[in-house]
Design a protein around this motif. Structure first.
Motif, PDB file in Angstrom:
ATOM      1  N   ARG A  24      19.752  12.437  53.602  1.00 50.69           N
ATOM      2  CA  ARG A  24      19.408  13.865  53.563  1.00 50.69           C
ATOM      3  C   ARG A  24      18.164  14.065  52.690  1.00 50.69           C
ATOM      4  O   ARG A  24      18.171  13.706  51.507  1.00 50.69           O
ATOM      5  CB  ARG A  24      20.602  14.658  53.015  1.00 50.69           C
ATOM      6  N   GLN A  50      17.840  13.393  57.884  1.00 45.93           N
ATOM      7  CA  GLN A  50      18.179  14.795  58.121  1.00 45.93           C
ATOM      8  C   GLN A  50      17.410  15.646  57.110  1.00 45.93           C
ATOM      9  O   GLN A  50      17.521  15.407  55.896  1.00 45.93           O
ATOM     10  CB  GLN A  50      19.696  14.976  57.922  1.00 45.93           C
ATOM     11  N   VAL A  52      16.986  18.623  54.861  1.00 46.51           N
ATOM     12  CA  VAL A  52      17.928  19.616  54.333  1.00 46.51           C
ATOM     13  C   VAL A  52      17.259  20.717  53.506  1.00 46.51           C
ATOM     14  O   VAL A  52      17.885  21.722  53.198  1.00 46.51           O
ATOM     15  CB  VAL A  52      19.047  18.948  53.494  1.00 46.51           C
ATOM     16  N   PRO A  73      18.750  24.279  56.177  1.00 43.89           N
ATOM     17  CA  PRO A  73      19.580  25.312  55.540  1.00 43.89           C
ATOM     18  C   PRO A  73      18.945  26.013  54.332  1.00 43.89           C
ATOM     19  O   PRO A  73      19.320  27.135  54.009  1.00 43.89           O
ATOM     20  CB  PRO A  73      20.833  24.552  55.102  1.00 43.89           C
ATOM     21  N   THR A  95      19.728  30.516  56.973  1.00 46.32           N
ATOM     22  CA  THR A  95      18.844  29.733  56.084  1.00 46.32           C
ATOM     23  C   THR A  95      18.608  30.517  54.794  1.00 46.32           C
ATOM     24  O   THR A  95      18.234  31.688  54.828  1.00 46.32           O
ATOM     25  CB  THR A  95      17.494  29.423  56.769  1.00 46.32           C
ATOM     26  N   LEU A 110      19.150  19.814  44.361  1.00 45.92           N
ATOM     27  CA  LEU A 110      20.157  20.245  45.348  1.00 45.92           C
ATOM     28  C   LEU A 110      21.214  19.176  45.591  1.00 45.92           C
ATOM     29  O   LEU A 110      20.864  18.043  45.922  1.00 45.92           O
ATOM     30  CB  LEU A 110      19.488  20.488  46.704  1.00 45.92           C
ATOM     31  N   PRO A 111      22.479  19.513  45.487  1.00 49.77           N
ATOM     32  CA  PRO A 111      23.509  18.497  45.782  1.00 49.77           C
ATOM     33  C   PRO A 111      23.441  18.027  47.242  1.00 49.77           C
ATOM     34  O   PRO A 111      23.844  16.915  47.554  1.00 49.77           O
ATOM     35  CB  PRO A 111      24.830  19.229  45.524  1.00 49.77           C
ATOM     36  N   GLU A 112      22.861  18.865  48.122  1.00 47.81           N
ATOM     37  CA  GLU A 112      22.796  18.515  49.555  1.00 47.81           C
ATOM     38  C   GLU A 112      21.753  17.442  49.855  1.00 47.81           C
ATOM     39  O   GLU A 112      21.689  16.957  50.983  1.00 47.81           O
ATOM     40  CB  GLU A 112      22.436  19.757  50.394  1.00 47.81           C
ATOM     41  N   ALA A 113      20.883  17.078  48.898  1.00 52.05           N
ATOM     42  CA  ALA A 113      19.811  16.118  49.188  1.00 52.05           C
ATOM     43  C   ALA A 113      20.049  14.781  48.493  1.00 52.05           C
ATOM     44  O   ALA A 113      20.456  14.733  47.331  1.00 52.05           O
ATOM     45  CB  ALA A 113      18.473  16.689  48.741  1.00 52.05           C
ATOM     46  N   ASP A 114      19.805  13.686  49.231  1.00 53.85           N
ATOM     47  CA  ASP A 114      19.860  12.346  48.626  1.00 53.85           C
ATOM     48  C   ASP A 114      18.490  11.950  48.094  1.00 53.85           C
ATOM     49  O   ASP A 114      18.376  11.260  47.084  1.00 53.85           O
ATOM     50  CB  ASP A 114      20.259  11.302  49.687  1.00 53.85           C
ATOM     51  N   LYS A 137      18.568  11.189  41.998  1.00 52.95           N
ATOM     52  CA  LYS A 137      18.244  11.076  43.429  1.00 52.95           C
ATOM     53  C   LYS A 137      17.043  10.160  43.617  1.00 52.95           C
ATOM     54  O   LYS A 137      16.287   9.924  42.680  1.00 52.95           O
ATOM     55  CB  LYS A 137      17.879  12.456  43.985  1.00 52.95           C
TER      56      LYS A 137
END
Ligand code: NDP
Ligand code: MG
Length: 404
Positions: A24, A50, A52, A73, A95, A110-114, A137
């Protein structure tokens, strides 16, 4: 320095095994030259990557287009003057929109991103790069100003395999070092196209125009780095960047003009062996490697047929004509807060040159002036660097105003 990684904490999400989770990715500065090429890499490897989160500063239409294509998002507009742009109503439903400079740091953690690709231009990228590393990260780093200004703060945070350079030379060097021992490096040959004014003397540089300086012979890049490539400040920055990343002193990182931009840098070892990295002049290669490492994925670029390229040429740079190279060397050797001043003064002078309010050679004069008036100190904090950056920008503006 970057230790020579064999295994990385990021391996878990860079696997190509079918059904494995996609990596991500957040792209800071998605509307720029690097950002657009990164989106292309994500497009070509949609099964592995992906998108994000995205940020733009002013080009909100491009941001909206990318957010729609990749169904992103979270997006950010860092220039508040563009926060109300009507096109933002076309963002995909749901979004989330963040606004203002601090949004970069929000996206960085962001926790959603690696993985976070920092591809904004200028020292403004430093806080985000710092936050990415702090958050544990992967940092795919195009924004070289982060390392020039704040390398002393960033490098102690970087775990093996966590900071992947996107700058083509540094990606090349990173690859030439794989499997080797750092203590067996003799030197790093940092290659340089020479820019549009290669071979010119000082007098011939005086009157060059904005349009001439923007016509880079081999790379198609954003305006600021294109001017830095014409003055060779870009190469000066890259020596500092390499010194930070690979832990060598500046004198063991000589610059080598390689006009064809085929050899992306070389590492010479104590036994005289020289390992070079060659490939297409296409930034999607190092961008992709920063995302795929430790794997290698199918190339997004055309392959080179070496039977057709003819000769490769090598030359020494001319630091008397291209004074930015000498100024960066001085700042790099001094270390501490000197590179922060080097960068800030350069940002102001390059912006003035792009606005056609100063000459090409005023850029190095302005940087020299600011360095002369600064007493370098040890780097202590982001806040300290912020204050020195502000001082240098004000001093550079005063200097340039005095010329006109
Ligand atoms: P561009 O000028 O093409 O793009 C810059 C990006 O940063 C854009 O997305 C822009 O947004 C955004 N941006 C501009 N100002 C700010 C700001 N104050 N705050 C937040 N975001 C901002 O630059 P490049 O893509 O050429 O370069 C990006 C970085 O990568 C630079 O540090 C450069 O040195 C480095 N790099 C670039 C290479 C290249 O080939 N281009 C090669 C190696 C390194 P917007 O457009 O929406 O205003
Ligand atoms: Mg480079």
């Amino acid at each position: 320095m970057i230790s020579n990684p064999t295994a990385s904490s990021c391996e878990a999400y860079s696997s190509s095994v079918e059904g494995a989770p996609r990596q991500r990715v957040a792209i800071l500065g998605c509307t720029g030259s690097i950002g657009a090429q990164a989106l292309d890499v994500c497009r070509q490897h949609a099964d592995r990557l992906q998108v994000v989160a995205l940020s733009a500063h002013s080009r909100t239409e491009e941001l909206v287009r990318a957010a729609r294509e990749f169904t992103v998002p979270i997006v950010a507009v860092t220039d508040p003057a563009h926060a109300e742009d009507s096109c933002l109503s076309e963002l995909p439903e749901g979004t989330k929109l963040l606004v203002g400079e601090s949004a970069l740091e929000e996206l960085a953690v962001l926790p959603e991103a690696d993985t976070v690709l920092v591809s904004v231009v200028g020292a403004v990228g430093l806080r985000a790069s710092y936050a990415v590393l702090k958050a544990g990260k992967r940092l795919a780093l195009a924004n070289k100003e982060s390392l020039v200004v704040g390398g002393d703060l960033l490098m102690p945070l970087a775990q093996p395999g966590q900071l992947l350079p996107v700058d083509s030379e540094h990606s090349a060097i990173f690859q030439c070092l794989l499997g080797e021992r750092a203590e067996e490096i003799h030197c790093i040959w940092l290659t340089c196209s020479g820019g549009p004014f290669f071979g010119r003397n000082r007098e011939e540089l005086e009157g060059v125009t904005r349009a001439q300086a923007l016509a880079h012979p081999t790379w198609n890049m954003g305006a600021k780095i294109t001017i830095d490539s014409a003055t060779l400040m870009n190469k000066g920055f890259e020596r500092i960047e390499a010194a930070q990343l690979f832990g060598l002193p500046m004198e063991r990182i000589p610059v080598l003009i390689q006009r064809e931009s085929r050899v992306h840098s070389m590492v010479e070892y104590v036994d005289g062996a020289v390992i070079a990295h060659l490939g297409a002049s296409d930034m999607r290669l190092p961008i992709q490697y920063a995302l795929s490492y430790p794997e290698r994925w199918e190339t997004p670029a055309e392959r080179i047929d070496f039977r057709t390229i003819g000769s490769l040429t090598f030359d020494a740079p001319d630091p008397e004509a291209f004074r930015c190279l000498a100024l960066a060397e001085e700042a790099g050797r001094t270390g501490g807060t000197a590179p922060c001043v080097l960068n800030a003064a350069n940002e102001v002078a390059v912006a003035a040159f792009l606005a056609e309010s100063c000459s090409f050679t005023a850029i190095d004069a302005c940087v020299a002036h600011c360095l002369e008036h600064h007493d370098a100190r040890r780097v202590e904090s982001l806040e300290q660097l912020h204050d020195i950056d502000r001082w240098a920008r004000a001093e550079a503006s005063r200097f340039l105003a005095g010329l006109s």
